[in-house]
Design a protein around this motif. Structure first.
Motif, PDB file in Angstrom:
ATOM      1  N   VAL A   1       0.732  -1.162  -0.028  1.00  0.00           N
ATOM      2  CA  VAL A   1       0.190   0.274   0.161  1.00  0.00           C
ATOM      3  C   VAL A   1       0.578   0.993  -0.149  1.00  0.00           C
ATOM      4  O   VAL A   1       0.055   1.869  -0.538  1.00  0.00           O
ATOM      5  CB  VAL A   1      -0.749   0.501   0.500  1.00  0.00           C
ATOM      6  CG1 VAL A   1      -1.846   1.427   1.643  1.00  0.00           C
ATOM      7  CG2 VAL A   1      -1.904  -0.997   0.608  1.00  0.00           C
ATOM      8  N   GLY A   2       1.791   1.258   0.938  1.00  0.00           N
ATOM      9  CA  GLY A   2       2.795   2.065   0.772  1.00  0.00           C
ATOM     10  C   GLY A   2       3.329   3.220  -0.554  1.00  0.00           C
ATOM     11  O   GLY A   2       4.025   4.074  -0.956  1.00  0.00           O
ATOM     12  N   TYR A   3       3.539   0.952  -1.173  1.00  0.00           N
ATOM     13  CA  TYR A   3       4.157   1.467  -2.959  1.00  0.00           C
ATOM     14  C   TYR A   3       3.466   2.121  -3.382  1.00  0.00           C
ATOM     15  O   TYR A   3       3.980   3.027  -4.438  1.00  0.00           O
ATOM     16  CB  TYR A   3       5.166   0.396  -2.938  1.00  0.00           C
ATOM     17  CG  TYR A   3       5.788  -0.201  -3.838  1.00  0.00           C
ATOM     18  CD1 TYR A   3       7.242   0.926  -4.061  1.00  0.00           C
ATOM     19  CD2 TYR A   3       5.532  -0.264  -5.598  1.00  0.00           C
ATOM     20  CE1 TYR A   3       7.687   1.032  -5.392  1.00  0.00           C
ATOM     21  CE2 TYR A   3       5.835   0.049  -6.404  1.00  0.00           C
ATOM     22  CZ  TYR A   3       7.518   0.469  -6.838  1.00  0.00           C
ATOM     23  OH  TYR A   3       7.980   0.375  -7.682  1.00  0.00           O
ATOM     24  N   LEU A   4       2.758   1.740  -3.188  1.00  0.00           N
ATOM     25  CA  LEU A   4       1.773   2.068  -4.395  1.00  0.00           C
ATOM     26  C   LEU A   4       1.350   3.124  -4.108  1.00  0.00           C
ATOM     27  O   LEU A   4       0.423   4.141  -5.419  1.00  0.00           O
ATOM     28  CB  LEU A   4       0.202   1.339  -4.525  1.00  0.00           C
ATOM     29  CG  LEU A   4       0.840  -0.279  -4.645  1.00  0.00           C
ATOM     30  CD1 LEU A   4      -0.619  -1.026  -4.772  1.00  0.00           C
ATOM     31  CD2 LEU A   4       1.002  -0.428  -6.275  1.00  0.00           C
ATOM     32  N   LEU A   5       0.797   3.971  -3.153  1.00  0.00           N
ATOM     33  CA  LEU A   5       0.158   5.051  -3.065  1.00  0.00           C
ATOM     34  C   LEU A   5       1.590   6.233  -3.101  1.00  0.00           C
ATOM     35  O   LEU A   5       1.064   7.548  -2.595  1.00  0.00           O
ATOM     36  CB  LEU A   5      -0.093   5.278  -1.541  1.00  0.00           C
ATOM     37  CG  LEU A   5      -2.039   4.914  -2.059  1.00  0.00           C
ATOM     38  CD1 LEU A   5      -2.804   4.839  -0.277  1.00  0.00           C
ATOM     39  CD2 LEU A   5      -2.827   5.042  -2.880  1.00  0.00           C
ATOM     40  N   GLY A   6       2.653   5.676  -2.558  1.00  0.00           N
ATOM     41  CA  GLY A   6       3.971   7.076  -2.512  1.00  0.00           C
ATOM     42  C   GLY A   6       4.255   7.108  -1.188  1.00  0.00           C
ATOM     43  O   GLY A   6       4.510   8.494  -1.093  1.00  0.00           O
ATOM     44  N   ILE A   7       3.363   6.445  -0.400  1.00  0.00           N
ATOM     45  CA  ILE A   7       4.066   7.312   1.152  1.00  0.00           C
ATOM     46  C   ILE A   7       4.611   6.143   1.671  1.00  0.00           C
ATOM     47  O   ILE A   7       4.652   5.086   1.890  1.00  0.00           O
ATOM     48  CB  ILE A   7       2.877   6.851   2.060  1.00  0.00           C
ATOM     49  CG1 ILE A   7       1.552   7.232   1.474  1.00  0.00           C
ATOM     50  CG2 ILE A   7       3.172   7.075   3.300  1.00  0.00           C
ATOM     51  CD1 ILE A   7      -0.515   7.113   2.145  1.00  0.00           C
ATOM     52  N   SER A   8       6.027   6.872   1.612  1.00  0.00           N
ATOM     53  CA  SER A   8       7.211   6.778   2.200  1.00  0.00           C
ATOM     54  C   SER A   8       7.209   5.863   3.418  1.00  0.00           C
ATOM     55  O   SER A   8       7.650   4.722   3.881  1.00  0.00           O
ATOM     56  CB  SER A   8       8.710   7.156   2.592  1.00  0.00           C
ATOM     57  OG  SER A   8       8.420   8.542   3.159  1.00  0.00           O
ATOM     58  N   LEU A   9       6.118   6.619   4.546  1.00  0.00           N
ATOM     59  CA  LEU A   9       6.081   6.283   5.732  1.00  0.00           C
ATOM     60  C   LEU A   9       5.721   4.710   5.971  1.00  0.00           C
ATOM     61  O   LEU A   9       5.426   4.024   7.072  1.00  0.00           O
ATOM     62  CB  LEU A   9       5.162   7.085   7.055  1.00  0.00           C
ATOM     63  CG  LEU A   9       4.991   6.843   7.712  1.00  0.00           C
ATOM     64  CD1 LEU A   9       7.039   6.621   8.715  1.00  0.00           C
ATOM     65  CD2 LEU A   9       4.022   7.927   8.878  1.00  0.00           C
ATOM     66  N   LEU A  10       4.663   4.302   5.146  1.00  0.00           N
ATOM     67  CA  LEU A  10       4.071   3.041   5.124  1.00  0.00           C
ATOM     68  C   LEU A  10       5.350   2.018   4.938  1.00  0.00           C
ATOM     69  O   LEU A  10       5.231   1.448   4.869  1.00  0.00           O
ATOM     70  CB  LEU A  10       2.527   3.127   4.517  1.00  0.00           C
ATOM     71  CG  LEU A  10       1.726   3.556   4.692  1.00  0.00           C
ATOM     72  CD1 LEU A  10      -0.303   4.016   3.762  1.00  0.00           C
ATOM     73  CD2 LEU A  10       1.090   2.964   6.302  1.00  0.00           C
ATOM     74  N   THR A  11       5.856   2.931   3.795  1.00  0.00           N
ATOM     75  CA  THR A  11       6.761   1.512   3.151  1.00  0.00           C
ATOM     76  C   THR A  11       7.696   1.100   4.082  1.00  0.00           C
ATOM     77  O   THR A  11       7.875   0.059   4.424  1.00  0.00           O
ATOM     78  CB  THR A  11       7.519   2.272   1.640  1.00  0.00           C
ATOM     79  OG1 THR A  11       6.510   2.016   0.733  1.00  0.00           O
ATOM     80  CG2 THR A  11       8.171   1.235   1.023  1.00  0.00           C
ATOM     81  N   THR A  12       8.618   1.644   5.208  1.00  0.00           N
ATOM     82  CA  THR A  12       8.979   1.913   5.841  1.00  0.00           C
ATOM     83  C   THR A  12       8.858   1.311   7.108  1.00  0.00           C
ATOM     84  O   THR A  12       8.917   0.322   7.667  1.00  0.00           O
ATOM     85  CB  THR A  12       9.530   3.305   6.095  1.00  0.00           C
ATOM     86  OG1 THR A  12      10.479   3.750   4.798  1.00  0.00           O
ATOM     87  CG2 THR A  12      11.025   2.904   7.561  1.00  0.00           C
ATOM     88  N   ALA A  13       7.504   1.596   7.971  1.00  0.00           N
ATOM     89  CA  ALA A  13       6.662   0.264   8.411  1.00  0.00           C
ATOM     90  C   ALA A  13       6.438  -1.341   8.167  1.00  0.00           C
ATOM     91  O   ALA A  13       6.912  -2.131   9.190  1.00  0.00           O
ATOM     92  CB  ALA A  13       5.719   1.222   8.980  1.00  0.00           C
ATOM     93  N   GLY A  14       6.640  -0.956   6.102  1.00  0.00           N
ATOM     94  CA  GLY A  14       6.060  -2.447   6.180  1.00  0.00           C
ATOM     95  C   GLY A  14       7.415  -3.325   5.905  1.00  0.00           C
ATOM     96  O   GLY A  14       7.118  -4.339   6.398  1.00  0.00           O
ATOM     97  N   ILE A  15       8.750  -2.198   5.758  1.00  0.00           N
ATOM     98  CA  ILE A  15       9.534  -3.020   6.006  1.00  0.00           C
ATOM     99  C   ILE A  15      10.283  -3.388   7.216  1.00  0.00           C
ATOM    100  O   ILE A  15      10.464  -4.583   7.500  1.00  0.00           O
ATOM    101  CB  ILE A  15      10.928  -1.994   5.230  1.00  0.00           C
ATOM    102  CG1 ILE A  15      10.497  -2.307   3.928  1.00  0.00           C
ATOM    103  CG2 ILE A  15      12.406  -2.641   5.306  1.00  0.00           C
ATOM    104  CD1 ILE A  15      11.058  -1.297   3.302  1.00  0.00           C
ATOM    105  N   ILE A  16      10.303  -2.888   8.208  1.00  0.00           N
ATOM    106  CA  ILE A  16      10.463  -2.450   9.736  1.00  0.00           C
ATOM    107  C   ILE A  16       9.830  -4.300   9.936  1.00  0.00           C
ATOM    108  O   ILE A  16       9.995  -5.091  10.536  1.00  0.00           O
ATOM    109  CB  ILE A  16      10.221  -1.990  10.570  1.00  0.00           C
ATOM    110  CG1 ILE A  16      11.245  -0.724  10.316  1.00  0.00           C
ATOM    111  CG2 ILE A  16      10.326  -1.722  11.902  1.00  0.00           C
ATOM    112  CD1 ILE A  16      10.786   0.681  10.741  1.00  0.00           C
ATOM    113  N   LEU A  17       8.192  -4.531  10.050  1.00  0.00           N
ATOM    114  CA  LEU A  17       7.253  -5.457  10.505  1.00  0.00           C
ATOM    115  C   LEU A  17       7.636  -6.870   9.666  1.00  0.00           C
ATOM    116  O   LEU A  17       7.636  -7.494   9.915  1.00  0.00           O
ATOM    117  CB  LEU A  17       5.829  -4.743  10.128  1.00  0.00           C
ATOM    118  CG  LEU A  17       5.307  -4.428  11.377  1.00  0.00           C
ATOM    119  CD1 LEU A  17       4.085  -3.679  10.567  1.00  0.00           C
ATOM    120  CD2 LEU A  17       5.351  -4.251  12.456  1.00  0.00           C
ATOM    121  N   LEU A  18       7.306  -6.260   7.837  1.00  0.00           N
ATOM    122  CA  LEU A  18       8.420  -7.544   7.613  1.00  0.00           C
ATOM    123  C   LEU A  18       9.660  -8.559   7.715  1.00  0.00           C
ATOM    124  O   LEU A  18       9.887  -9.567   8.429  1.00  0.00           O
ATOM    125  CB  LEU A  18       8.724  -7.475   6.556  1.00  0.00           C
ATOM    126  CG  LEU A  18       7.508  -7.527   4.882  1.00  0.00           C
ATOM    127  CD1 LEU A  18       7.727  -6.922   3.670  1.00  0.00           C
ATOM    128  CD2 LEU A  18       7.120  -8.882   5.494  1.00  0.00           C
TER     129      LEU A  18
END
Length: 52
Positions: free
Chosen positions: A11-28
């Protein structure tokens, strides 16, 4: 936790929101570490089934 991280990453990658992308990586990463630790912790300690 791994699934939530993957969803946030996509979702962070598709919407271009880097905060969600970073949170996704950390949770992974946290989910992978917890899965690894959970899979190795089923050995008896010192020949005993329970250690008190």
């Amino acid at each position: 936790m791994i699934v939530l991280g993957l969803i946030l990453l996509i979702v962070g990658y598709l919407l271009g929101i880097s905060l969600l992308t970073t949170a996704g990586i950390i949770l992974l990463l946290i989910g992978a570490v917890l899965a690894l630790v959970g899979s190795v912790g089923h050995r008896p300690i010192g020949g005993r089934r329970h250690y008190y």
